[in-house]
Design an enzyme around this catalytic site. Sequence first.
Site, mmCIF file in Angstrom:
data_model
loop_
_atom_site.group_PDB
_atom_site.id
_atom_site.type_symbol
_atom_site.label_atom_id
_atom_site.label_comp_id
_atom_site.label_asym_id
_atom_site.label_seq_id
_atom_site.Cartn_x
_atom_site.Cartn_y
_atom_site.Cartn_z
ATOM 1 C CG HIS A 1 -61.361 -71.941 60.122
ATOM 2 N ND1 HIS A 1 -62.034 -70.913 60.736
ATOM 3 C CD2 HIS A 1 -61.929 -73.091 60.563
ATOM 4 C CE1 HIS A 1 -62.981 -71.420 61.504
ATOM 5 N NE2 HIS A 1 -62.937 -72.740 61.420
ATOM 6 C CG ASP B 1 -62.885 -75.016 64.242
ATOM 7 O OD1 ASP B 1 -63.785 -74.271 63.817
ATOM 8 O OD2 ASP B 1 -62.500 -76.030 63.633
ATOM 9 C CG ASP C 1 -65.931 -74.395 59.908
ATOM 10 O OD1 ASP C 1 -66.691 -75.117 59.246
ATOM 11 O OD2 ASP C 1 -65.282 -74.815 60.887
#
Length: 513
Positions: A219, A221, A331
Amino acid sequence: SLHHHCTPDRITYQEAVSREFKPTQVGHSFGNTWSTHWFKVELDIPEDWEGSEVRFIWDSGSEAMVWQDGDPKQGLTGGSACTRTDFILTKKLDKTQPHHITLYVEMAANGLFGAGQSTMISAPNPNRTFQLARAELAVFDRGVYELLMDFEVIYDMAKHLPEENQRSYQALYTANQMVNVCNVGDKSTYKRAREIARKFLSQRNGDSQHVIHAMGHCHIDSAWLWPYAETIRKCGRSWASAVRLMEDYPEFTFTCSQAQQLAWVKQHYPSLYQKIQARVTEGRFIPVGGTWVEMDGNIPSGESFVRQFLFGQKFFKKEFGAYCKEFWLPDTFGYSAQLPQIMAGAGIHRFLTQKLSWNLVNKFPHHTFRWVGLDGTEVLSHFPPGDSYHLEGRVEDLLKTAKNNKEKGRVNNSVLLYGYGDGGGGPTEDMLERLKRLTDVDGLPRVVMSSPDKFFGKVEKEESSNLCSWVGELYLELHQGTFTTQAQIKKGNRQCEFLFHNIELLATLAWAV
């Protein structure tokens, strides 16, 4: 030899190699924050290393990318994170291979999580520097490494299995036997230690054991503690590393979401993108999500959600030949009740997230369930019971996944996502070596290297009749302040939604007239 070029900009490889490089050495520090430092590294491998596995070691206390012959090869992360600091030059050096090698290292003057002044989420320190601690050639002793990985997983079983569990004591005595027979100064003793480990790890599970579907994951961001331009490089570094691992681990599968990030890699790392497309065709690099980015799940309007899926699915279909089957949002801080209906409209009936397992007060009662939206639309949903989307494939992770599973007796399958995330990095060699040893070991859940489609397909086929339902919003009891901070950005986002509506309305009217 080691030569250096500093630039405040994030320049391309072609630009960098045409610049002037000056001599430098290990121990020097480089900065300031967000600057870029290119290093020309010329390596001469000794002839008497033939027959050995040779690696390049680099630790600049920051993020970096190894380039060879104009190709982005692998990301590196040093310093306190120290997730990956070596690059394989050859698995077995022979006379036919070049002994003089030139590499370029693109060093970013930031850590995996930016450059916070006092804490990770503090404002960046604009004057931070990073010291080059290591830049060297090394022989990698794979026999020692394999022995250490064997010992680690057996030791972890002794440590993390319940004390009353017989298998825990078997692991303890096996580890003790390995120590007793192994003389560190005598390599001939390593074989016997590995035989002891192999005997223990070859004892298999029963059919009733929980099945863990392990998937590589990273993941990233798109916007957090670093500029957008650094996100692009994080994607390049992380995915180059994942693609390179696939060369040595044919069972390795890697899930990757966010069309925007893939579009960035296509633009900035075209040769890497071609490799990604090839691995997608093999079914090992797996596009997931169906949206343009992993967006907020509450503040955007319904039409904004629709556009996320519209543009995301169009991209995945065009670039990889298929629409995504699952919505992937690990998330985000809560999920609107309108999402199941919108997902279904985009051809998606499966959903994976992680965050709700982090509730502060009321723990969410399910890990695998049917999520029912406002109009009654149902989607098969899963929260990996390991409570994290960046696990490391350790014994502790497997035991936690099986123990936490709230669907015991109803669902005997769950997902484990492994690989460093948020700031990038992804899976490592150590993680894959652990999972390779833990595939089917008595006393632990069974592990399969899997994909979202295989996991959801198995649940749909064998366990869907046992599932409970959750109707309405999935509310996260955490991070509530994110909905009230940065009010001007949220106001601007809403104004843009109104403007897009008006522009489209006027354009439609103009077309009709």
